[in-house]
Scaffold this active site. Structure first.
Site, PDB file in Angstrom:
ATOM      1  N   ARG A 113     -15.813   4.516 -18.471  1.00  0.00           N
ATOM      2  CA  ARG A 113     -16.417   5.774 -18.021  1.00  0.00           C
ATOM      3  C   ARG A 113     -15.283   6.733 -17.668  1.00  0.00           C
ATOM      4  NH1 ARG A 113     -18.761   3.918 -11.858  1.00  0.00           N
ATOM      5  NH2 ARG A 113     -16.921   2.700 -11.573  1.00  0.00           N
ATOM      6  N   CYS A 117     -12.824  14.141 -22.771  1.00  0.00           N
ATOM      7  CA  CYS A 117     -11.956  15.341 -22.805  1.00  0.00           C
ATOM      8  C   CYS A 117     -12.638  16.179 -21.746  1.00  0.00           C
ATOM      9  CB  CYS A 117     -11.868  15.806 -23.993  1.00  0.00           C
ATOM     10  SG  CYS A 117     -11.047  17.355 -24.035  1.00  0.00           S
ATOM     11  N   GLU A 152     -17.441  10.691  -9.283  1.00  0.00           N
ATOM     12  CA  GLU A 152     -15.901  10.492  -9.008  1.00  0.00           C
ATOM     13  C   GLU A 152     -15.141  11.078 -10.164  1.00  0.00           C
ATOM     14  OE1 GLU A 152     -15.223   6.580  -8.221  1.00  0.00           O
ATOM     15  OE2 GLU A 152     -15.960   6.704  -6.124  1.00  0.00           O
ATOM     16  N   CYS A 159      -5.314  15.509 -25.276  1.00  0.00           N
ATOM     17  CA  CYS A 159      -5.522  15.845 -26.711  1.00  0.00           C
ATOM     18  C   CYS A 159      -5.273  17.351 -27.153  1.00  0.00           C
ATOM     19  CB  CYS A 159      -7.115  15.816 -26.894  1.00  0.00           C
ATOM     20  SG  CYS A 159      -8.069  17.323 -26.175  1.00  0.00           S
ATOM     21  N   CYS A 162      -6.799  20.026 -25.164  1.00  0.00           N
ATOM     22  CA  CYS A 162      -6.260  20.299 -23.747  1.00  0.00           C
ATOM     23  C   CYS A 162      -4.766  20.933 -23.711  1.00  0.00           C
ATOM     24  CB  CYS A 162      -6.013  19.073 -23.105  1.00  0.00           C
ATOM     25  SG  CYS A 162      -7.689  18.384 -22.665  1.00  0.00           S
ATOM     26  N   GLU A 309     -21.030   6.733  -0.877  1.00  0.00           N
ATOM     27  CA  GLU A 309     -20.971   5.436  -1.119  1.00  0.00           C
ATOM     28  C   GLU A 309     -20.204   4.818  -0.170  1.00  0.00           C
ATOM     29  OE1 GLU A 309     -19.405   4.422  -4.869  1.00  0.00           O
ATOM     30  OE2 GLU A 309     -20.259   6.085  -5.919  1.00  0.00           O
ATOM     31  N   TRP A 317     -13.377  -5.076  -6.654  1.00  0.00           N
ATOM     32  CA  TRP A 317     -12.140  -4.514  -7.359  1.00  0.00           C
ATOM     33  C   TRP A 317     -10.649  -4.892  -6.998  1.00  0.00           C
ATOM     34  CZ3 TRP A 317     -10.992  -0.920  -3.788  1.00  0.00           C
ATOM     35  CH2 TRP A 317     -11.958  -0.107  -3.120  1.00  0.00           C
ATOM     36  N   GLU A 357     -20.082  -5.071 -12.601  1.00  0.00           N
ATOM     37  CA  GLU A 357     -20.277  -4.975 -11.033  1.00  0.00           C
ATOM     38  C   GLU A 357     -21.081  -5.949 -10.521  1.00  0.00           C
ATOM     39  OE1 GLU A 357     -20.173  -0.481 -10.752  1.00  0.00           O
ATOM     40  OE2 GLU A 357     -18.242  -0.691 -10.321  1.00  0.00           O
ATOM     41  N   LYS A 358     -21.430  -6.924 -11.252  1.00  0.00           N
ATOM     42  CA  LYS A 358     -22.607  -7.761 -10.719  1.00  0.00           C
ATOM     43  C   LYS A 358     -22.258  -8.391  -9.337  1.00  0.00           C
ATOM     44  CE  LYS A 358     -21.516 -11.228 -14.292  1.00  0.00           C
ATOM     45  NZ  LYS A 358     -20.543 -10.577 -15.026  1.00  0.00           N
ATOM     46  N   HIS A 360     -20.212  -6.965  -6.941  1.00  0.00           N
ATOM     47  CA  HIS A 360     -20.010  -6.150  -5.954  1.00  0.00           C
ATOM     48  C   HIS A 360     -21.075  -6.174  -4.990  1.00  0.00           C
ATOM     49  CE1 HIS A 360     -19.508  -2.191  -3.974  1.00  0.00           C
ATOM     50  NE2 HIS A 360     -18.274  -1.977  -4.753  1.00  0.00           N
TER      51      HIS A 360
HETATM   52  C1  GLA Z   1     -17.159   3.892  -6.968  1.00  0.00           C
HETATM   53  C2  GLA Z   1     -18.185   4.177  -8.162  1.00  0.00           C
HETATM   54  C3  GLA Z   1     -19.304   3.342  -8.389  1.00  0.00           C
HETATM   55  C4  GLA Z   1     -18.859   1.997  -8.120  1.00  0.00           C
HETATM   56  C5  GLA Z   1     -18.147   1.866  -6.850  1.00  0.00           C
HETATM   57  C6  GLA Z   1     -17.779   0.372  -6.615  1.00  0.00           C
HETATM   58  O1  GLA Z   1     -17.318   4.411  -5.944  1.00  0.00           O
HETATM   59  O2  GLA Z   1     -18.489   5.502  -7.813  1.00  0.00           O
HETATM   60  O3  GLA Z   1     -20.167   3.666  -9.411  1.00  0.00           O
HETATM   61  O4  GLA Z   1     -18.203   1.752  -9.236  1.00  0.00           O
HETATM   62  O5  GLA Z   1     -17.086   2.575  -7.083  1.00  0.00           O
HETATM   63  O6  GLA Z   1     -16.776   0.298  -5.422  1.00  0.00           O
END
Ligand code: GLA
Ligand code: GLA
Length: 667
Positions: A113, A117, A152, A159, A162, A309, A317, A357-358, A360
């Site tokens: 993700r 650009c 985020e 490129c 840019c 969040e 991670w 992220e399963k 997390h």
């Molecule tokens: C970030 C992202 C989320 C997720 C969390 C996991 O904060 O915004 O989509 O990936 O990390 O910690």
């Protein structure tokens, strides 16, 4: 008077029901579980673009219609996301220009993700289109209370589009004058004179990477590209849904974007809080986190922010993802509220069945029911948050500010010289924040461009680079009665990393501080000098300025080396105020002791009169007092008078014991 968008604390978080589109019974079960967990809000559709537009120009909003209706029927408020953080495969396949080019000059393939650009006209158009459709469709939906823009924002693109945009940006920045640019970048050095704008490219490992002024310009350009991308995203929302406030979630002290500038474009600041509690539950981590909360609160003009969040248990991670101890998330959430958050939100509500992220943490685990430790903790916290409506919209009152400036963090990172190993800019800022934090004194974290006049004390650690106007602003603050503290390498350069001539710090700051800095020494690992201050010796490590007092009072001197007896701490009375120069770095308790003296001298008051043992922090927001134990043992506190426990309504006075992760909220 409430100053908040909501009249209660928002409790909820990222909800990704599009991952469960084929199991409608799970959506119903989610509603039941949300009610049990005292969850009142859901942030939806963050990465749903391919569900909303499965093929170019072919839309499917029905699932989202149903979902929003369901959430509304169940009394949940929705924070609706725009999906630009990740894109459908068809989009990248058909329009490769939307994909990001990394510093290597190679275009990324589709994947992950934030892989887009920032300049691409096609991507901007596609984002605007999907956002327009979302806004038109849901402008009157009663559940939708706020926009969550993308997710985020981060990264950069190199490129050709840019590069061209960077050149255009530079033309504006340097008055369309290559002479001016060459001069400010000192391009005569190594024969780097630029004779045509087309010769300029972004800084690269295999290209130009030694021109610090250029790297600073690139940082500014990238940051402004994010902001302009954001402005493009929100244009249709501002037009179609002018009454729905807008936020986007920031990432801690991420330095790829000037958050202090970006925040001015938001109706409400929010950030994602993932403290490394699992690596050690301690007051240091709590202090670091408090600093970030205060930074975001200050960026939003002192208004409440959202903790968009956090994890209800572990993350996935770190290299090793240890389970944080029970009670940690609850205390961490209370800390956010104490520092000005009007929300406690999680990533994510229900654990994904597959994908990256399963494992997390999530409120609802793969077992799918409510009989888990994490679920019980979340619902307990939810029931506490329901009692905190009084703090919603309330602000904190700070008479102390620490300058932690995003642009200065770039400048500090880029220059070559002195101690190249230990810059640690934000850490240095936190070091000067910590003594106030420990004493229960509220602190604002400001940029060098913010207003200093409302503070009794402003501390500017390692303020190496000074943006236009800063010299005047510091001078007039001190002249009018302010107290300003700075440290080593202060005011060496202007906004282009261009050294001031005539001795450091630049211009009249030498008079304001009553010092000039002739040389700077760097101390290799293991080497120390020391400074005597108030009869005690303090270590000097890593870096120190050799300054001369020009009329200022010398409060501490070096004890060794050829600069033995040179001033190391000075105080200058200038106009009605005082300017302090602390010329050295100390990684121990000097900062605490020095700041405690300032607290006494200037009568800086703690938020409350309550006394607590080390490891316990106390914060006041509005009329509500939060007392939190971040130590790994039980702690006692002594109340100064009788209070009411906000959670159970019981009166409390005298001595109280807080368990590990314990807290009490009083009025
Ligand atoms: C970030 C992202 C989320 C997720 C969390 C996991 O904060 O915004 O989509 O990936 O990390 O910690
Ligand atoms: C070498 C180079 C000089 C200069 C110095 C710096 O000797 O020849 O141009 O870069 O290093 O130490």
């Amino acid at each position: 008077m409430k100053k908040s968008i909501f009249d209660h604390i928002i409790h909820g978080g990222d909800y990704n029901p599009d991952q469960w589109i084929n199991t409608p019974e799970i959506w119903d079960e989610d509603m039941r579980l949300m009610n049990l967990a005292h969850v009142n809000s859901a942030t939806v559709s963050i990465f749903s673009w391919s569900m909303l537009e499965p093929q170019e120009g072919v839309y499917n909003f029905e699932w989202l219609d149903k979902l929003l209706d369901k959430l509304h029927e169940n009394g949940k408020e929705v924070i609706l996301a725009t999906p630009s953080g990740a894109r459908p495969t068809w989009l990248a396949q058909k329009y490769p220009e939307v994909l990001r080019v990394e510093e290597t000059g190679i275009r990324n393939e589709y994947g992950v993700r934030h892989n887009h650009c920032l300049t691409s006209p096609i991507y901007r158009e596609k984002v605007r289109n999907i956002n327009t459709l979302l806004a038109q469709r849901y402008k009157d939906h009663p559940a939708v209370k706020m926009w969550h823009i993308s997710n985020e924002y981060c990264g950069e693109c190199h490129c050709d589009l840019c590069q061209e945009a960077f050149r255009e940006w530079l033309k504006k920045e340097y008055n369309n004058s290559l002479d001016e640019l060459n001069y400010k970048w000192w391009n005569g050095f190594w024969s780097h004179q630029i004779t045509d704008w087309s010769q300029i490219n972004s800084p690269k490992f295999r290209g130009e990477n030694h021109v610090s002024a250029m790297k600073l310009a690139w940082n500014r350009f990238v940051s402004e590209s994010h902001i302009s991308f954001f402005e493009n995203e929100i244009a249709p929302l501002r037009e179609i849904t002018p009454d729905i406030p807008i936020t986007t979630n920031f990432m801690k002290l991420y330095d790829g974007i000037d958050y202090q500038k970006f925040a001015k474009h938001l109706d409400l600041v929010s950030w994602d809080n993932y403290p490394a509690w699992d690596r050690g539950f301690n007051d240091t981590e709590a202090c670091d986190t408090a600093f970030v909360h205060d930074a975001f609160r200050t960026m939003g003009g002192g208004k409440p922010f959202f903790m968009m969040e956090s994890t209800p248990s572990l993350v996935n991670w770190h290299n090793v993802n240890k389970l944080p101890r029970p009670g940690r998330q609850e205390l961490s959430s209370i800390q956010a509220v104490a520092h000005g958050a009007d929300s406690v939100q999680y990533f994510q509500w229900r654990k994904s069945r597959g994908g990256h992220e399963k494992y997390h943490g999530a409120v609802v685990d793969h077992c799918g029911h409510e009989n888990t430790r994490v679920f019980r903790e979340v619902s307990h916290l939810g029931s506490v948050l329901e009692k905190l409506s009084n703090v919603v919209g309330e602000e904190c009152n700070s008479k102390v500010a620490v300058i932690a400036d995003w642009e200065n963090s770039w400048a500090v990172k880029h220059f070559c010289g002195f101690n190249n190993d230990h810059r640690d800019y934000f850490k240095e800022c936190i070091k000067w924040y910590a003594p106030f934090y420990k004493k229960g004194i509220s602190v604002d974290v400001i940029s060098m461009e913010d207003d200093y006049s409302k503070y009794d004390l402003v501390i500017a650690p390692f303020l190496y680079m000074l943006k236009d106007g800063t010299i005047d602003r510091i001078e007039s603050y001190v002249k009018n009665g302010g107290n300003f503290v700075t440290t080593y390498l202060f005011g060496f350069v202007d906004k282009d990393d261009f050294c001031y001539l005539g001795g450091f710090p630049g211009g009249k700051l030498k008079d304001v501080f009553g010092v000039w800095c002739e040389e700077t020494d760097s101390l290799p690992e293991g080497m120390k000098n020391s400074v005597k201050y108030n009869g005690k010796d303090y270590d000097v490590v890593k870096i120190c300025d050799l300054i001369h007092a020009k009329g200022s009072e010398v409060q501490g001197t070096y004890q060794k080396d050829f600069y033995k007896d040179y001033p190391a701490i000075t105080k200058n009375t200038y106009g009605k105020g005082n300017a302090y120069y602390v010329a050295f770095r100390n990684d121990d308790n000097f900062t605490d002791d020095f700041c405690y003296d300032l607290i006494d001298k200037y009568g800086i008051k703690a938020d409350t009169e309550i006394k607590a043992e080390d490891g316990v922090t106390i914060r006041k927001r509005g009329d509500t007092i939060f007392i939190m134990n971040f130590a790994d043992t039980e702690k006692t506190i002594m109340l100064d008078k009788e209070y009411t426990n906000v959670v159970d309504g019981v009166s409390v006075k005298g001595e109280i014991t807080l368990t590990v992760c314990g807290y009490i909220i009083l009025e």
